[in-house]
Design a protein around this motif. Structure first.
Motif, PDB file in Angstrom:
ATOM      1  N   ARG A 191       1.870   7.185 -11.349  1.00 35.93           N
ATOM      2  CA  ARG A 191       1.762   6.402 -12.590  1.00 35.93           C
ATOM      3  C   ARG A 191       0.806   5.226 -12.468  1.00 35.93           C
ATOM      4  O   ARG A 191       0.377   4.679 -13.475  1.00 35.93           O
ATOM      5  CB  ARG A 191       3.143   5.886 -13.005  1.00 35.93           C
ATOM      6  CG  ARG A 191       4.122   6.995 -13.386  1.00 35.93           C
ATOM      7  CD  ARG A 191       5.380   6.416 -13.989  1.00 35.93           C
ATOM      8  NE  ARG A 191       5.091   5.556 -15.139  1.00 35.93           N
ATOM      9  CZ  ARG A 191       6.024   5.095 -15.955  1.00 35.93           C
ATOM     10  NH1 ARG A 191       7.292   5.403 -15.758  1.00 35.93           N
ATOM     11  NH2 ARG A 191       5.694   4.329 -16.980  1.00 35.93           N
ATOM     12  N   LEU A 192       0.488   4.804 -11.254  1.00 38.43           N
ATOM     13  CA  LEU A 192      -0.369   3.631 -11.091  1.00 38.43           C
ATOM     14  C   LEU A 192      -1.797   3.930 -11.540  1.00 38.43           C
ATOM     15  O   LEU A 192      -2.365   4.969 -11.224  1.00 38.43           O
ATOM     16  CB  LEU A 192      -0.380   3.168  -9.630  1.00 38.43           C
ATOM     17  CG  LEU A 192       0.756   2.255  -9.186  1.00 38.43           C
ATOM     18  CD1 LEU A 192       0.586   1.897  -7.724  1.00 38.43           C
ATOM     19  CD2 LEU A 192       0.790   0.984 -10.030  1.00 38.43           C
ATOM     20  N   ARG A 193      -2.372   2.960 -12.248  1.00 40.69           N
ATOM     21  CA  ARG A 193      -3.761   3.056 -12.674  1.00 40.69           C
ATOM     22  C   ARG A 193      -4.444   1.744 -12.318  1.00 40.69           C
ATOM     23  O   ARG A 193      -3.825   0.824 -11.777  1.00 40.69           O
ATOM     24  CB  ARG A 193      -3.842   3.356 -14.173  1.00 40.69           C
ATOM     25  CG  ARG A 193      -3.060   4.615 -14.552  1.00 40.69           C
ATOM     26  CD  ARG A 193      -2.936   4.781 -16.054  1.00 40.69           C
ATOM     27  NE  ARG A 193      -4.172   5.292 -16.636  1.00 40.69           N
ATOM     28  CZ  ARG A 193      -4.373   5.380 -17.949  1.00 40.69           C
ATOM     29  NH1 ARG A 193      -3.436   4.967 -18.805  1.00 40.69           N
ATOM     30  NH2 ARG A 193      -5.507   5.872 -18.422  1.00 40.69           N
ATOM     31  N   ARG A 194      -5.721   1.619 -12.626  1.00 37.57           N
ATOM     32  CA  ARG A 194      -6.450   0.380 -12.330  1.00 37.57           C
ATOM     33  C   ARG A 194      -7.234  -0.052 -13.559  1.00 37.57           C
ATOM     34  O   ARG A 194      -7.787   0.780 -14.294  1.00 37.57           O
ATOM     35  CB  ARG A 194      -7.382   0.561 -11.128  1.00 37.57           C
ATOM     36  CG  ARG A 194      -8.465   1.601 -11.306  1.00 37.57           C
ATOM     37  CD  ARG A 194      -9.240   1.804 -10.002  1.00 37.57           C
ATOM     38  NE  ARG A 194     -10.273   2.822 -10.133  1.00 37.57           N
ATOM     39  CZ  ARG A 194     -10.060   4.131 -10.044  1.00 37.57           C
ATOM     40  NH1 ARG A 194      -8.831   4.587  -9.835  1.00 37.57           N
ATOM     41  NH2 ARG A 194     -11.044   4.990 -10.183  1.00 37.57           N
ATOM     42  N   GLY A 235      -5.264   7.078 -11.760  1.00 36.38           N
ATOM     43  CA  GLY A 235      -5.015   7.189 -10.328  1.00 36.38           C
ATOM     44  C   GLY A 235      -4.852   5.855  -9.628  1.00 36.38           C
ATOM     45  O   GLY A 235      -5.440   4.852 -10.030  1.00 36.38           O
ATOM     46  N   PRO A 236      -4.029   5.824  -8.569  1.00 36.95           N
ATOM     47  CA  PRO A 236      -3.898   4.616  -7.749  1.00 36.95           C
ATOM     48  C   PRO A 236      -5.193   4.330  -7.007  1.00 36.95           C
ATOM     49  O   PRO A 236      -6.061   5.194  -6.881  1.00 36.95           O
ATOM     50  CB  PRO A 236      -2.766   4.969  -6.779  1.00 36.95           C
ATOM     51  CG  PRO A 236      -2.823   6.461  -6.683  1.00 36.95           C
ATOM     52  CD  PRO A 236      -3.235   6.947  -8.046  1.00 36.95           C
ATOM     53  N   THR A 237      -5.324   3.104  -6.526  1.00 36.17           N
ATOM     54  CA  THR A 237      -6.550   2.687  -5.848  1.00 36.17           C
ATOM     55  C   THR A 237      -6.243   2.372  -4.392  1.00 36.17           C
ATOM     56  O   THR A 237      -5.487   1.441  -4.104  1.00 36.17           O
ATOM     57  CB  THR A 237      -7.142   1.438  -6.531  1.00 36.17           C
ATOM     58  OG1 THR A 237      -7.232   1.687  -7.940  1.00 36.17           O
ATOM     59  CG2 THR A 237      -8.516   1.121  -5.990  1.00 36.17           C
ATOM     60  N   PRO A 238      -6.790   3.123  -3.437  1.00 33.55           N
ATOM     61  CA  PRO A 238      -6.547   2.823  -2.020  1.00 33.55           C
ATOM     62  C   PRO A 238      -7.045   1.431  -1.657  1.00 33.55           C
ATOM     63  O   PRO A 238      -7.961   0.898  -2.300  1.00 33.55           O
ATOM     64  CB  PRO A 238      -7.343   3.915  -1.292  1.00 33.55           C
ATOM     65  CG  PRO A 238      -7.614   4.965  -2.307  1.00 33.55           C
ATOM     66  CD  PRO A 238      -7.681   4.276  -3.626  1.00 33.55           C
ATOM     67  N   PRO A 239      -6.477   0.813  -0.620  1.00 31.16           N
ATOM     68  CA  PRO A 239      -6.908  -0.537  -0.222  1.00 31.16           C
ATOM     69  C   PRO A 239      -8.403  -0.639   0.025  1.00 31.16           C
ATOM     70  O   PRO A 239      -9.030  -1.645  -0.344  1.00 31.16           O
ATOM     71  CB  PRO A 239      -6.107  -0.786   1.057  1.00 31.16           C
ATOM     72  CG  PRO A 239      -4.861   0.014   0.869  1.00 31.16           C
ATOM     73  CD  PRO A 239      -5.303   1.257   0.158  1.00 31.16           C
ATOM     74  N   GLU A 240      -8.991   0.382   0.640  1.00 30.98           N
ATOM     75  CA  GLU A 240     -10.430   0.342   0.898  1.00 30.98           C
ATOM     76  C   GLU A 240     -11.218   0.275  -0.401  1.00 30.98           C
ATOM     77  O   GLU A 240     -12.241  -0.423  -0.493  1.00 30.98           O
ATOM     78  CB  GLU A 240     -10.837   1.569   1.719  1.00 30.98           C
ATOM     79  CG  GLU A 240     -10.362   1.554   3.167  1.00 30.98           C
ATOM     80  CD  GLU A 240      -8.896   1.873   3.333  1.00 30.98           C
ATOM     81  OE1 GLU A 240      -8.373   1.695   4.459  1.00 30.98           O
ATOM     82  OE2 GLU A 240      -8.253   2.313   2.336  1.00 30.98           O
ATOM     83  N   ALA A 288       0.817  -1.213   0.000  1.00 28.28           N
ATOM     84  CA  ALA A 288       0.000   0.000   0.000  1.00 28.28           C
ATOM     85  C   ALA A 288       0.849   1.261   0.000  1.00 28.28           C
ATOM     86  O   ALA A 288       0.323   2.357  -0.241  1.00 28.28           O
ATOM     87  CB  ALA A 288      -0.934  -0.002   1.210  1.00 28.28           C
ATOM     88  N   ASP A 289       2.140   1.113   0.259  1.00 32.10           N
ATOM     89  CA  ASP A 289       3.026   2.266   0.265  1.00 32.10           C
ATOM     90  C   ASP A 289       3.578   2.596  -1.118  1.00 32.10           C
ATOM     91  O   ASP A 289       4.351   3.544  -1.268  1.00 32.10           O
ATOM     92  CB  ASP A 289       4.196   2.014   1.222  1.00 32.10           C
ATOM     93  CG  ASP A 289       4.903   0.695   0.934  1.00 32.10           C
ATOM     94  OD1 ASP A 289       4.242  -0.249   0.473  1.00 32.10           O
ATOM     95  OD2 ASP A 289       6.124   0.602   1.178  1.00 32.10           O
ATOM     96  N   THR A 290       3.174   1.861  -2.137  1.00 29.73           N
ATOM     97  CA  THR A 290       3.795   2.021  -3.447  1.00 29.73           C
ATOM     98  C   THR A 290       3.195   3.144  -4.281  1.00 29.73           C
ATOM     99  O   THR A 290       3.809   3.579  -5.245  1.00 29.73           O
ATOM    100  CB  THR A 290       3.686   0.717  -4.252  1.00 29.73           C
ATOM    101  OG1 THR A 290       2.303   0.354  -4.333  1.00 29.73           O
ATOM    102  CG2 THR A 290       4.473  -0.395  -3.602  1.00 29.73           C
ATOM    103  N   ALA A 291       1.986   3.595  -3.952  1.00 30.14           N
ATOM    104  CA  ALA A 291       1.365   4.634  -4.768  1.00 30.14           C
ATOM    105  C   ALA A 291       2.244   5.876  -4.841  1.00 30.14           C
ATOM    106  O   ALA A 291       2.467   6.446  -5.918  1.00 30.14           O
ATOM    107  CB  ALA A 291      -0.006   4.988  -4.205  1.00 30.14           C
TER     108      ALA A 291
END
Length: 449
Positions: free
Chosen positions: A352-355, A416-421, A343-346
């Motif tokens: 750059r992270l997407r889903r 956008g990155p996706t939070p764990p929740e 979860a610390d990688t965003a």
């Protein structure tokens, strides 16, 4: 950290990707929270590589020992069930490293079902000969002989060495000689150099020493253990590599869903909580489809404990693939809770992270994926027909067609990155724990919804 909601029952830990999601750290966390009777291995073999870093900095890559061995309250024992393929030589090397980390007499922590298959140096060499012969069509094998041991047992069940044979030197020697003959014939067939192979007598002696150092148990052991104490089933590899539900032929000769642990639990009249594990992005080791792959991510998301493997190939990185994880959930029959790692990688990825929410084919049409009606697992104690019957062959053709479709699929990506929740919500599964670092001290426990 608050107490885990699953602490009063057994737990089954399963990877909802292609492996490397964090099963080891999840098991380590579970065993740090309460005392389990054992960590049980119920699929795969020595090809597993579950990295655990203790808060004091000690690091071990768990292969056959359970990832509860470094638990703060003392090592949790390991049981290698009948559905495991045991490699005594690899276990010896792993035990030696654990001793160097301060684990006293690690082999005294291990019990193994006498019925479990053994992966030998002959299986390993046969595995590598086959994989080399495939050339550019290599499957991405780990080269450890686990699949070869399973295939050999299906074809020649009476000749397949088992853990129990290590207590019967004459039987073991006979089986090892037949394995040596098998490897020589395979090499002639494929035009490869057999290389002489190991000495049968030396190998048999080493297996005898292995049998004296661990506890070899019968079919009554695991049901008795389950009647006395909850256990943790530590899965190997990931659902997307499953022998029947994975994308053929880039799969493993192993049932990587929760099916094996649930079958063992049912035999004992016990139940368990099923815990799925995913990263905040999706990775794959070796050949096969990875629709969200983005080579640029590897530069900003470095892997401390994963890299190019001489047999598996490169470690590959892609954006979070929710479509693939939904497929895995359906293939394994769902889970009760979710653990999200990395979860610390965003922040490290610099935005750059997407889903991925779905796929299209090259023509832009939606591409849906769903598990098929798979045959029974291939383990000798739950055999599917060998050679494969028409239904099994048709199913593998379906999975191969699915692999081909995914190889050219275009991911539908959201920014956008996706939070764990949000990952838990997208997968319809309560979030149980989030890792924002490599150790159990970096875990945040959450209550189920």
């Amino acid at each position: 950290m608050s107490g885990l909601p699953w602490a009063d029952t057994s737990a089954v830990v399963v990877d909802l990707g292609f492996g490397d999601a964090g099963k080891g750290v999840t098991v380590d966390l579970l065993c740090a929270r309460r005392r389990y009777g054992a960590v049980v291995r119920a699929n795969g073999g020595a090809q597993a590589a579950h990295n655990v870093v203790a808060p004091d900095g000690r690091h071990h890559t768990f292969s056959q020992f359970g990832a509860g061995t470094l638990a703060p309250g003392g090592p949790v024992p390991t049981h290698l069930s009948r559905l495991m393929v045991v490699d005594p030589f690899a276990l010896a090397a792993e035990g030696a490293h654990l001793e160097s980390l301060g684990v006293a007499d690690p082999f005294a922590l291990v019990t193994a079902d006498a019925r479990a298959l053994i992966a030998t140096p002959w299986h390993q060499e046969a595995n590598r000969v086959r994989e080399t012969a495939r050339g550019r069509d290599r499957h991405g094998s780990c080269g450890m002989g686990v699949g070869e041991a399973t295939a050999y047992a299906l074809a020649r069940p009476g000749d397949a060495p088992t853990v129990g044979d290590c207590l019967r030197p004459a039987v073991l020697r006979r089986k090892l000689h037949r394995l040596a003959d098998h490897l020589e014939a395979l090499c002639r067939e494929l035009g490869a150099d057999a290389g002489g192979g190991p000495d049968v007598e030396e190998c048999a002696a080493a297996y005898g020493a292995f049998a004296r150092r661990i506890g070899i148990v019968d079919e009554a052991y695991l049901p008795g253990l389950l009647s006395r104490s909850p256990v943790v089933f530590e899965g190997a590899q990931g659902v997307l590599l499953d022998e029947w539900h994975g994308f053929h032929p880039h799969t493993t000769w192993s049932t990587t869903t929760t099916a094996n642990p649930l079958a063992l639990l049912a035999e004992a009249g016990a139940g368990a909580r099923r815990i799925g594990v995913v990263r905040t992005y999706t990775t794959r080791h070796g050949a096969g489809p990875l629709p969200t792959e983005d080579p640029g991510l590897a530069a900003v998301l470095p892997e401390r404990h994963n890299g190019t493997h001489p047999w598996q190939g490169a470690f590959r990185t892609g954006h979070l693939d929710l479509a693939a994880h939904r497929y895995a959930l359906a293939a394994t029959g769902g889970v009760d809770s979710l653990v999200v790692t990395h979860a610390d990688t965003a922040a490290a990825a610099g935005g750059r992270l997407r889903r991925c929410t779905g796929y299209t084919d090259p023509a832009g049409r939606p591409l849906e994926i769903a598990p098929g009606d798979a045959p029974a697992p291939s383990h000798p104690l739950h055999p599917s027909p060998a050679p494969l019957d028409a239904r099994a062959q048709a199913h593998l053709r379906r999975q191969a067609a699915l692999a081909d479709a995914l190889a050219t699929a275009r991911p539908v990506l959201a920014d956008g990155p996706t939070p764990p929740e949000a990952i838990a919500e997208a997968l319809g599964t309560p979030l149980e724990a989030v890792f924002s670092g490599p150790t159990r001290a970096d875990a945040r426990i959450t209550a189920p919804a």
